[in-house]
Design a protein around this motif. Structure first.
Motif, PDB file in Angstrom:
ATOM      1  N   UNK A 119      -5.736  21.950   3.493  1.00  0.00           N
ATOM      2  CA  UNK A 119      -4.822  22.626   4.411  1.00  0.00           C
ATOM      3  C   UNK A 119      -5.447  23.842   5.086  1.00  0.00           C
ATOM      4  N   UNK A 120      -6.449  24.445   4.413  1.00  0.00           N
ATOM      5  CA  UNK A 120      -7.064  25.652   4.968  1.00  0.00           C
ATOM      6  C   UNK A 120      -7.944  25.341   6.172  1.00  0.00           C
ATOM      7  N   UNK A 122     -12.622  15.404  -6.143  1.00  0.00           N
ATOM      8  CA  UNK A 122     -11.466  16.103  -6.706  1.00  0.00           C
ATOM      9  C   UNK A 122     -10.514  16.604  -5.627  1.00  0.00           C
ATOM     10  N   UNK A 123     -10.926  16.490  -4.375  1.00  0.00           N
ATOM     11  CA  UNK A 123     -10.092  16.997  -3.293  1.00  0.00           C
ATOM     12  C   UNK A 123     -10.497  18.386  -2.844  1.00  0.00           C
ATOM     13  N   UNK A 148      -9.664  12.619   2.980  1.00  0.00           N
ATOM     14  CA  UNK A 148     -10.244  12.578   4.323  1.00  0.00           C
ATOM     15  C   UNK A 148      -9.138  12.659   5.371  1.00  0.00           C
ATOM     16  N   UNK A 149      -8.010  11.940   5.111  1.00  0.00           N
ATOM     17  CA  UNK A 149      -6.880  11.966   6.050  1.00  0.00           C
ATOM     18  C   UNK A 149      -6.306  13.385   6.134  1.00  0.00           C
ATOM     19  N   UNK A 150      -6.224  14.053   4.975  1.00  0.00           N
ATOM     20  CA  UNK A 150      -5.706  15.434   4.973  1.00  0.00           C
ATOM     21  C   UNK A 150      -6.551  16.345   5.856  1.00  0.00           C
ATOM     22  N   UNK A 151      -7.870  16.202   5.725  1.00  0.00           N
ATOM     23  CA  UNK A 151      -8.773  17.053   6.514  1.00  0.00           C
ATOM     24  C   UNK A 151      -8.679  16.667   7.989  1.00  0.00           C
ATOM     25  N   UNK A 179       0.841  -1.191   0.000  1.00  0.00           N
ATOM     26  CA  UNK A 179       0.000   0.000   0.000  1.00  0.00           C
ATOM     27  C   UNK A 179       0.882   1.249   0.000  1.00  0.00           C
ATOM     28  N   UNK A 180       0.315   2.335  -0.454  1.00  0.00           N
ATOM     29  CA  UNK A 180       0.985   3.630  -0.330  1.00  0.00           C
ATOM     30  C   UNK A 180       0.334   4.335   0.851  1.00  0.00           C
ATOM     31  N   UNK A 181       1.133   4.657   1.838  1.00  0.00           N
ATOM     32  CA  UNK A 181       0.586   5.214   3.078  1.00  0.00           C
ATOM     33  C   UNK A 181       0.105   6.647   2.855  1.00  0.00           C
ATOM     34  N   UNK A 182      -0.991   7.001   3.458  1.00  0.00           N
ATOM     35  CA  UNK A 182      -1.338   8.420   3.502  1.00  0.00           C
ATOM     36  C   UNK A 182      -0.409   9.116   4.499  1.00  0.00           C
ATOM     37  N   UNK A 183      -0.225  10.398   4.308  1.00  0.00           N
ATOM     38  CA  UNK A 183       0.675  11.126   5.204  1.00  0.00           C
ATOM     39  C   UNK A 183      -0.104  12.131   6.031  1.00  0.00           C
ATOM     40  N   UNK A 184       0.319  12.319   7.239  1.00  0.00           N
ATOM     41  CA  UNK A 184      -0.342  13.292   8.099  1.00  0.00           C
ATOM     42  C   UNK A 184       0.676  13.890   9.053  1.00  0.00           C
TER      43      UNK A 184
END
Lengths: 149, 141
Positions: free
Chosen positions: B88-89, B69-70, B119-122, A48-53
């Motif tokens: 990021x905002x 689309x993000x 979802x992880x980004x948010x 898998x490609x890990x998501x980053x946080x």
């Protein structure tokens, strides 16, 4: 003079003992070899490609209380190296959760491109199994790479 | 002459091995010190218990909709005004909004086709901003 130098009674200069001074080195070499190559076996890493946080934090729980659920890009689910269907997840997780005295933490290791619908179904399965502590496994992200994104 | 030739050389004809053990110990200690056991890490979240449903005042919800689309759409409480931002905002928006309303809840609704990483980004942005009341949902309809 001749007898002293050339007599048959002269001892051979070669030692009659097996040379053992290098045994310690061999032992150390083996020790180091095994130290370097030993991997404490958990389940095998899926592709898998890990998501980053950036807010990634360590899971504060013993290793035996962590269950990894791998979700590959095509939606395939793996637990303890075994493939499972979505419907089987709660059946598998519920008894493990009971055995762990309700301390079980689920680490969801999803590929970053998995559609969110898969993740939502997985969360529903975990809720059905009664699990509440979930970690979305991520890689630590540095602020520099974040700003470039 | 013969006597002279037989005189042993003072230089040893063996490879010096007395320091080998020291080298081995040095390596041993080096690996002992530098070995790190990898620890699991990620974004922790507590899922709601089954059948646990809580009525929340619309005023206290920050609706965050994640599109495939993000693109992230932010809507505050009852207002219909939609603000389009990037993941990021969210960090700044949360910090700003929570200072005026400490009871704020983040309702993250993700489109079924949106990649998991948005979802992880948010979620990352919210947790970086110190949010602890986060509800993860799927966008319906």
């Amino acid at each position: 003079m001749a007898i002293k130098q050339g007599g048959f009674s002269r001892k051979s200069k070669t030692s009659d003992e097996i040379p053992s001074s290098s045994l310690a080195d061999i032992a150390f070499l083996l020790l180091i070899f095994f130290m370097v190559t030993t991997v404490f076996r958990t389940d095998r890493e899926r592709d898998i490609i890990w998501p980053q946080a950036e807010a990634t934090e360590k899971i504060d729980e013993k290793k035996k209380n962590i269950l990894n659920i791998w979700v590959e890009r095509n939606g395939a689910i793996f637990m303890n190296d075994q493939p499972y269907t979505m419907e089987q997840v709660s059946e598998v997780v519920a008894p493990l959760y009971a055995d762990s005295d309700r301390r079980l933490v689920i680490s969801i290791r999803g590929d970053r491109e998995v559609p969110y619908s898969t993740m939502d179904l997985l969360q529903d399965e975990l809720v059905a199994a009664g699990v509440v502590r979930v970690v979305f496994a991520t890689e630590m992200e540095q602020r520099m790479t974040r700003q470039r994104r | 002459m013969a006597v002279l030739n037989n005189k042993k050389s003072k230089v040893s004809d063996e490879v010096p091995t007395s320091s080998m053990a020291d080298i081995a110990f040095l390596l041993l200690i080096f690996f002992l010190v530098t070995t790190v056991f990898p620890k699991d890490s990620g974004l922790p979240i507590v899922l709601p218990e089954e059948s646990e449903e809580v009525e929340v005042n619309q005023k206290n919800i920050l609706h965050i909709v994640i599109q495939p689309s993000g693109v992230v759409e932010v809507r505050r409480g009852e207002s219909q005004q939609v603000q389009t931002v990037t993941p990021n905002d969210i960090e700044g928006i949360w910090r700003q909004d929570v200072s005026s309303n400490p009871n704020l809840i983040a309702g993250v609704k993700t489109h079924p086709d949106a990649p998991y990483r948005f979802m992880i980004d948010v979620l990352d942005a919210l947790q970086t901003a110190g949010a602890d009341k986060i509800s993860l949902q799927i966008l319906e309809g």
